[in-house]
Design a protein around this motif. Structure first.
Motif, PDB file in Angstrom:
ATOM      1  N   ILE A 187       0.923  -1.302  -0.049  1.00  0.00           N
ATOM      2  CA  ILE A 187      -0.096  -0.493   0.055  1.00  0.00           C
ATOM      3  C   ILE A 187       0.819   1.768   0.156  1.00  0.00           C
ATOM      4  O   ILE A 187       0.824   2.048  -0.947  1.00  0.00           O
ATOM      5  N   ASP A 188       1.372   1.333   0.987  1.00  0.00           N
ATOM      6  CA  ASP A 188       2.234   2.845   1.194  1.00  0.00           C
ATOM      7  C   ASP A 188       3.642   2.382   2.261  1.00  0.00           C
ATOM      8  O   ASP A 188       3.275   1.822   2.989  1.00  0.00           O
ATOM      9  N   TRP A 189       5.018   3.308   2.426  1.00  0.00           N
ATOM     10  CA  TRP A 189       5.294   2.857   3.317  1.00  0.00           C
ATOM     11  C   TRP A 189       5.361   2.616   4.239  1.00  0.00           C
ATOM     12  O   TRP A 189       5.710   2.653   5.116  1.00  0.00           O
ATOM     13  N   HIS A 190       4.923   4.379   3.946  1.00  0.00           N
ATOM     14  CA  HIS A 190       4.818   5.351   5.475  1.00  0.00           C
ATOM     15  C   HIS A 190       3.907   4.182   6.509  1.00  0.00           C
ATOM     16  O   HIS A 190       3.504   5.046   7.879  1.00  0.00           O
ATOM     17  N   LEU A 191       2.628   4.276   5.945  1.00  0.00           N
ATOM     18  CA  LEU A 191       1.885   3.255   6.169  1.00  0.00           C
ATOM     19  C   LEU A 191       2.472   1.978   7.442  1.00  0.00           C
ATOM     20  O   LEU A 191       2.100   1.408   8.497  1.00  0.00           O
TER      21      LEU A 191
END
Length: 491
Positions: free
Chosen positions: A179-183
């Motif tokens: 999904i997203d690295w920061h998640l």
């Protein structure tokens, strides 16, 4: 820790162990969730392309950076141990460290690029230095020195470590890679927050275990000593910053500098403790016996911690991640080791209790652990032979992790336990910090060693490292009787 502090804590209530072990078990599980969740995706976030939302750094540099981050985490344990021994006490150090770790993961979760990575890693390094050595000291303080449940208690505690380590790559890896690295990094921050809640809620079950510094600084000297330490730290950081900004020291140079410090620091610390007037003759002999155990542990962690560097890259490039009809991200492979721990740790704990006084000595356990991790790397060597375009079967990785995990169970929880028993009383938490310096030294050397990894031909890399581990394991087998004599009654 003394028997007095152990008696002050409730001594039953968690599978025949002190109730405080449950508090520390779950707090450490969440802390390790945050640590290993972040680490499962860190290398990929650093070296994968910007088109994938990552940073696109050079792969060799990225692997070295992850390794040196691991070294820095454990090097900071010496400072954290000193602060616990002289200023905070173990229980307060654990809590303050957890807060810093949580803030570090928050920084990584922010979409601010390389700046967020460096800020987050620095905060996590500082926080883990406070938390990691001292939570183990608190565990040791729940038991009297001669309590036969001690090794079993540390093995159960180690299951908490691996419970968090198992879930972390699955959650943070799926969120980060899919999904997203920061998640993924944000999930790690939530995990640490939950660990802090569990720890505060169960604080009363810990009794007096490491509640106060055993050798506090005199009130009149505290401000002066702490001020001097802060000034030296700021000066050192300032010098490095100036060298980096002026171009005299680049990222690789900083990594090399920390690698050297990871070796110099434990050598210096052993020297200080051996020469200290507060170390008795018996304690000095035990410290001398601790040196070969330290060297063995450093080599073990040099190989083991490559799960987040070389083995992670190997899984990304060469391993078929389809298994039983399921296709999963490469970061999921880092959940295999914790699964093995969860399955095997109870068996090892029961084995030590069943054997009692007949179980192998600590040096012998360390020797076998080196032999096993050497064999694990030989398995990687065998698996990686042939065409570089051919994917390695997943069962090779499972077999490698099974062998490596058995070695880990013979070294890591046993090492935690023997450190609390061999530690000079005046350096209780600091000696636990020294134990974690073995991992720092291993990963510091590893930050340089990983540069020799060639994805096109990994056979020599895995073969040489596996052979070195097996050779040192055999040396330790031969020298075990002499080491055991120096331990002066400690098994």
């Amino acid at each position: 820790m003394s028997a007095t502090s152990a008696v002050s804590a409730p001594q039953r209530g968690f599978f025949g162990h002190p109730r405080g072990l449950a508090t520390l078990f779950f707090a450490e599980a969440w802390e390790r969730f945050s640590y290993y969740g972040m680490k499962a995706i860190l290398a990929y976030y650093l070296y994968r392309s910007t088109a994938e939302g990552a940073l696109g750094l050079d792969k060799s540099y990225a692997l070295s950076l992850v390794a040196i981050y691991g070294a820095s985490v454990y090097m900071s344990g010496v400072a954290g141990g000193w602060l616990a021994d002289r200023v905070l006490g173990g229980q307060r150090a654990v809590f303050h460290g957890g807060v810093l770790i949580m803030l570090g993961h928050v920084a990584l979760a922010l979409p601010i690029g390389v700046a967020g990575v460096y800020l987050g890693l620095v905060l996590i390094v500082l926080g883990t230095g406070l938390l990691k050595p001292n939570i183990s000291t608190v565990v040791g303080g729940l038991y009297a020195a001669d309590d036969p449940r001690r090794d079993a208690g540390f093995t159960i505690f180690y299951m908490g470590v691996n419970l968090g380590s198992f879930v972390a790559p699955l959650v943070c890896g799926a969120l980060g890679e899919e999904i997203d690295w920061h998640l993924g990094f944000g999930a790690a921050a939530v995990g640490m927050a939950l660990g802090l809640i569990v720890y505060r809620a169960g604080l009363r079950t810990l009794g007096d275990s490491a509640a106060r510094p055993p050798y506090p600084l005199p009130e009149g000297e505290r401000g002066r000593v702490l001020g001097r330490i802060a000034a030296i730290a700021v000066l050192a950081v300032g010098v490095v910053a100036v060298l980096v900004v002026t171009g005299a020291l680049d990222g690789t140079g900083v990594i090399n500098l920390i690698s050297v410090l990871s070796i110099v620091l434990p050598v210096t610390y052993f020297t200080v403790m051996l020469r200290s007037g507060r170390t008795t003759d018996v304690e000095r002999s035990r410290l001398t016996a601790y040196i070969p155990l330290f060297i063995a542990a450093a080599l073990f962690w040099l190989l083991f911690e490559q799960s987040a560097t070389v083995i992670a890259a190997f899984a990304d490039e060469r391993v078929d991640t389809t298994f039983l009809g399921l296709d999963f991200p490469p970061s999921f492979i880092q959940a295999i080791n914790p699964v093995m721990i969860i399955l095997c740790a109870p068996l090892f704990a029961l084995l030590w209790v069943k054997l009692g006084k007949r179980q192998p000595s600590t040096p012998r356990k360390f020797a076998v652990s080196l032999l096993l991790i050497g064999v694990a790397y030989v398995l990687l060597m065998l698996a990686s032979r042939g065409d570089a375009q051919t994917k390695v079967g997943f069962l090779w990785i499972i077999a490698m992790y099974l062998v490596m995990t058995c070695g880990e169970l013979l070294l890591s929880p046993v090492g935690l336990s023997v450190t609390t028993k061999l530690a000079p009383r005046a350096f209780a938490s600091q000696t636990m910090g020294l134990w974690f310096l073995a991992s720092a030294a291993g990963q510091g050397i590893g930050a340089i060693v990983v540069r020799f990894y060639d994805p096109a031909d990994p056979v020599p890399y895995f073969g040489v490292l596996g052979g070195v581990a097996i050779a040192l394991g055999l040396v330790l087998v031969v020298t075990t009787p002499g080491i055991h004599r120096l331990m002066k009654g400690v098994d």
